[in-house]
Design an enzyme around this catalytic site. Structure first.
Site: not given
Length: 320
Positions: A126, A133, A186, A199, A307
């Site tokens: 991840y 990305r 983060y 979000r 999720e």
């Protein structure tokens, strides 16, 4: 019909030629072996292709799909994983298409690839995806903070790296959650390159406005809450969705369809044995009358068990 995503390993029906199709190996946990997720436009559409990206677009919106088998990637630079290079390559192709076709605003992106929590080539996969990305966003002249799209990244059972997405001519609003640190801020404990997503994303250019709530989990601040407790994690996810919806209503006070019972949902469950508990908690928060599909997928952190993503403002049919 703008595009189709088939979730699961079964056949989900006939898809006409020229319609972009994404196949995602996320086994369906209730109902048929496969679910067909169909995105439609209200007016005429045209189809096209650029490189590996297949797309259809209306006057204001474009749906596209692309997949890339990591095994087909050529040997690369030392210290840069195959998945990082594959992710960067896929997003570079997408951004080149969007700029060329005149739909520069990436609205919503769905990312799937196997073994999302595995450690390979020296780091978690991840984290490698996030690095690729972010690299492509920067190379394509896109911001990696602030005005970023709604998105999710899930671990599929098998298959290639698969991305399907929706883009717009006019930029949507990025919506954040006051209960959470923005994902692109983060701390480094979650990887050397932060995730690049908001979000939620709200398109006021559409009539009615369309809202996408990104994959939402049991995270408050930047920390996972309730490790090992799937019911508490599901409930916390809904508290986060409620906070996001409140922010969306502030951005569009006159908007409709911004209540939790007006949305369609996709619920990713890590362990199939947790389905009953997750469904009961889901029913407690939004009832039985909303469109929902439950699938098995690994979530981006190995301590997250569930999720939930949602969308609203578009036509909805429930094929359950």
């Amino acid at each position: 019909m703008l595009g189709v995503a088939i979730l699961g390993d079964g056949e989900a029906g006939f898809v006409p030629n020229g319609v972009p199709l994404a196949r995602v190996a996320t086994p369906v946990l209730a109902g048929p072996q496969a679910i067909c997720e169909v995105w439609r436009a209200g007016g005429p559409v045209r189809a096209g292709a650029r490189g590996r990206v297949r797309y259809r677009c209306s006057e204001t919106m474009l749906f596209g799909a692309i997949e890339l088998d990591e095994r087909a990637m050529p040997a690369g630079m030392e210290g840069v994983s195959v998945l990082q290079r594959a992710t960067a390559a896929v997003y570079r192709e997408v951004f080149a298409l969007l700029d060329e076709a005149g739909y520069p605003a990436l609205f919503r992106a769905w990312n799937y690839f196997p073994a999302i929590n595995a450690v390979a080539d020296g780091s978690e996969r991840y984290w490698q995806f996030n690095a690729g990305r972010q690299e492509a966003f920067g190379a394509g002249g896109r911001s990696t903070t602030g005005r970023v799209p709604a998105a999710c990244a899930l671990g599929s059972a098998h298959g290639p790296f698969t991305l399907y997405f929706i883009a717009l001519r006019e930029a949507p609003l990025a919506i954040e959650n006051p209960r959470q640190v923005c994902a692109y801020h983060y701390p480094e404990q979650y990887g050397p390159r932060s995730p690049t997503f908001a979000r939620a994303s709200l398109a006021l250019s559409q009539t009615p406005p369309v809202l996408f709530v990104s994959g939402t989990a049991s995270i408050v601040g930047h920390k996972t809450l309730h490790p090992g407790d799937v019911v508490a994690q599901t409930a916390e996810s809904f508290r986060n969705i409620a906070a996001v919806l409140a922010e969306a209503r502030r951005a569009d006070p006159a908007g409709s369809g911004l209540d939790s019972r007006d949305l369609a949902y996709k619920v990713y469950v890590r362990y199939p044995g947790d389905l009953g508990a997750v469904r009961a908690c889901f029913r407690e928060h939004v009832g039985d009358a909303v469109p929902v599909v439950f699938v098995q997928a690994d979530v981006c952190r190995d301590d997250l068990l569930v999720e939930i993503e949602a969308s609203g403002g578009h036509a909805m049919e429930d094929g359950r």
